[in-house]
Design a protein around this motif. Sequence first.
Motif, mmCIF file in Angstrom:
data_model
loop_
_atom_site.group_PDB
_atom_site.id
_atom_site.type_symbol
_atom_site.label_atom_id
_atom_site.label_comp_id
_atom_site.label_asym_id
_atom_site.label_seq_id
_atom_site.Cartn_x
_atom_site.Cartn_y
_atom_site.Cartn_z
ATOM 1 N N ILE A 42 86.717 40.400 16.202
ATOM 2 C CA ILE A 42 86.343 39.031 16.601
ATOM 3 C C ILE A 42 85.917 39.011 18.072
ATOM 4 C CG2 ILE A 42 87.275 36.717 17.039
ATOM 5 C CD1 ILE A 42 88.901 37.083 14.440
ATOM 6 N N GLN A 43 86.656 39.728 18.917
ATOM 7 C CA GLN A 43 86.283 39.774 20.331
ATOM 8 C C GLN A 43 84.912 40.413 20.521
ATOM 9 O OE1 GLN A 43 89.527 41.854 22.194
ATOM 10 N NE2 GLN A 43 90.803 40.024 22.366
ATOM 11 N N GLN B 165 91.317 43.083 13.302
ATOM 12 C CA GLN B 165 90.473 41.905 13.115
ATOM 13 C C GLN B 165 90.255 41.171 14.442
ATOM 14 O OE1 GLN B 165 92.563 39.829 10.012
ATOM 15 N NE2 GLN B 165 91.392 40.814 8.388
ATOM 16 N N GLU B 166 91.298 41.109 15.274
ATOM 17 C CA GLU B 166 91.157 40.457 16.569
ATOM 18 C C GLU B 166 90.156 41.208 17.442
ATOM 19 O OE1 GLU B 166 95.097 40.143 18.168
ATOM 20 O OE2 GLU B 166 95.525 38.296 17.073
ATOM 21 N N LYS B 167 90.208 42.535 17.416
ATOM 22 C CA LYS B 167 89.243 43.322 18.188
ATOM 23 C C LYS B 167 87.824 43.073 17.691
ATOM 24 C CE LYS B 167 92.299 47.104 19.501
ATOM 25 N NZ LYS B 167 92.601 48.539 19.336
ATOM 26 N N ILE C 39 95.731 42.871 11.563
ATOM 27 C CA ILE C 39 95.481 41.690 12.394
ATOM 28 C C ILE C 39 94.896 42.107 13.737
ATOM 29 C CG2 ILE C 39 96.625 39.840 13.690
ATOM 30 C CD1 ILE C 39 98.494 39.529 11.248
ATOM 31 N N LEU C 40 95.454 43.156 14.353
ATOM 32 C CA LEU C 40 94.930 43.625 15.633
ATOM 33 C C LEU C 40 93.492 44.111 15.493
ATOM 34 C CD1 LEU C 40 98.008 45.532 17.101
ATOM 35 C CD2 LEU C 40 97.010 43.391 17.902
#
Length: 108
Positions: free
Chosen positions: A62-63, A58-60, A55-56
């Motif tokens: 996305i950012q 994927q968040e990076k 998840i982390l």
Amino acid sequence: MTRPIVLLFLLVVLIITSQFEWKQQLVNEMEDSPSVSQKQNHLLNREEVVKEKIILSQEKTIQRLNLLVHSLQQQLLECRRSNSTINFIGNSLTTNVNATERQQIVED
């Protein structure tokens, strides 16, 4: 008569000893059960950690993609401004050329 009594006694002894064996097996299974449960908990915890890492990540990503989109939007705005400036200069040059041609025609 003694023979049936001896057989009955042996049967009772057999039943009693088998009960002890069953109880011992149950106790062993119950002792093993916490270790199995601990292993399962450990596996579940590891799975949760892996999910959090995914998840982390994927968040990076996305950012990073959001930053790229923002950058591309800025570039598009600059291109539009540049294009409209070029169009304005082109139109004014065309107008000046047309005015100059008209003056030349009138003078001729």
